[in-house]
Scaffold this motif. Sequence first.
Motif, PDB file in Angstrom:
ATOM      1  N   ASP A  15      46.382  74.638  69.805  1.00 32.02           N
ATOM      2  CA  ASP A  15      45.227  74.603  68.912  1.00 32.02           C
ATOM      3  C   ASP A  15      44.512  75.943  68.919  1.00 32.02           C
ATOM      4  OD1 ASP A  15      45.234  71.966  67.912  1.00 32.02           O
ATOM      5  OD2 ASP A  15      44.523  71.229  69.832  1.00 32.02           O
ATOM      6  N   ARG A  19      39.029  74.793  68.412  1.00 30.69           N
ATOM      7  CA  ARG A  19      39.300  73.352  68.419  1.00 30.69           C
ATOM      8  C   ARG A  19      39.546  72.798  69.821  1.00 30.69           C
ATOM      9  NH1 ARG A  19      43.282  72.580  63.245  1.00 30.69           N
ATOM     10  NH2 ARG A  19      41.927  73.618  61.771  1.00 30.69           N
ATOM     11  N   ARG A  22      36.613  70.344  71.505  1.00 34.09           N
ATOM     12  CA  ARG A  22      36.506  69.010  70.882  1.00 34.09           C
ATOM     13  C   ARG A  22      37.745  68.166  71.157  1.00 34.09           C
ATOM     14  NH1 ARG A  22      31.499  67.521  68.611  1.00 34.09           N
ATOM     15  NH2 ARG A  22      30.467  69.429  68.042  1.00 34.09           N
ATOM     16  N   ARG A  23      38.922  68.766  71.010  1.00 39.57           N
ATOM     17  CA  ARG A  23      40.153  67.987  71.121  1.00 39.57           C
ATOM     18  C   ARG A  23      40.473  67.584  72.556  1.00 39.57           C
ATOM     19  NH1 ARG A  23      46.243  69.274  69.045  1.00 39.57           N
ATOM     20  NH2 ARG A  23      47.054  67.244  69.586  1.00 39.57           N
ATOM     21  N   TYR A  24      40.408  68.518  73.479  1.00 39.87           N
ATOM     22  CA  TYR A  24      40.868  68.244  74.834  1.00 39.87           C
ATOM     23  C   TYR A  24      39.776  67.786  75.787  1.00 39.87           C
ATOM     24  CZ  TYR A  24      45.107  70.451  73.231  1.00 39.87           C
ATOM     25  OH  TYR A  24      46.234  70.757  72.516  1.00 39.87           O
ATOM     26  N   ASN A  27      36.158  64.947  72.673  1.00 40.72           N
ATOM     27  CA  ASN A  27      36.643  63.761  71.960  1.00 40.72           C
ATOM     28  C   ASN A  27      37.812  63.080  72.657  1.00 40.72           C
ATOM     29  OD1 ASN A  27      34.744  64.070  69.932  1.00 40.72           O
ATOM     30  ND2 ASN A  27      36.074  65.371  68.716  1.00 40.72           N
ATOM     31  N   ASN A  28      38.135  63.483  73.861  1.00 39.61           N
ATOM     32  CA  ASN A  28      39.232  62.901  74.625  1.00 39.61           C
ATOM     33  C   ASN A  28      38.711  61.685  75.376  1.00 39.61           C
ATOM     34  OD1 ASN A  28      41.308  62.265  76.356  1.00 39.61           O
ATOM     35  ND2 ASN A  28      41.625  64.355  77.068  1.00 39.61           N
TER      36      ASN A  28
END
Length: 180
Positions: A15, A19, A22-24, A27-28
């Motif tokens: 990513d 990002r 948020r991704r890892y 929002n995980n």
Amino acid sequence: MSTTAHTIDEVQGRDEPDRVFRRYVFNNHETCSNCFCRIKSDHRRVSKGTQGRDLESKATRAETVRLWPTEPGEIGPEGPCVGSQQVDNTAIAKYPVRTVCEDCGSIAGRADSDPLSRRKALARAETLADRLAKVGEPVQLDLLKHLVGHLKSQEDLSSYDTECFEAATTIAVREARDRR
């Protein structure tokens, strides 16, 4: 004109640095959004509901008692209501999943709406760096802490913890990748 063949990993790649947070992390569902520690799950699915630590208070329920009609023309097909009785409901009782972060006590690992102090944010930056390392993202801890501290000291940004951590992570990951 020449073309270069790429492996699937090179095409998909990682990513973009903006990002990563948020991704890892944020929002995980396996990571607490409040303290960035890994959340442990201690529940298991069963045929009816979920078996966990807490039982919702639904062990009994009220059931309507009706007078069954003996003659046509009585009120309703089941007769008039004459009361209610308590019925055992444990067969359909629901055991909800209760996920609480063991490190900070956050319910369901959700971030607190109250802004962190600068000192707490710096302590969480260390945990954030550990979490990023565990997912394979390079990050410079000193730079990450410096950026978090700087952003939290800005009057107009100090109340925006998530945005401060996200911006600091973006820059720290970008710098770490460039040094590889």
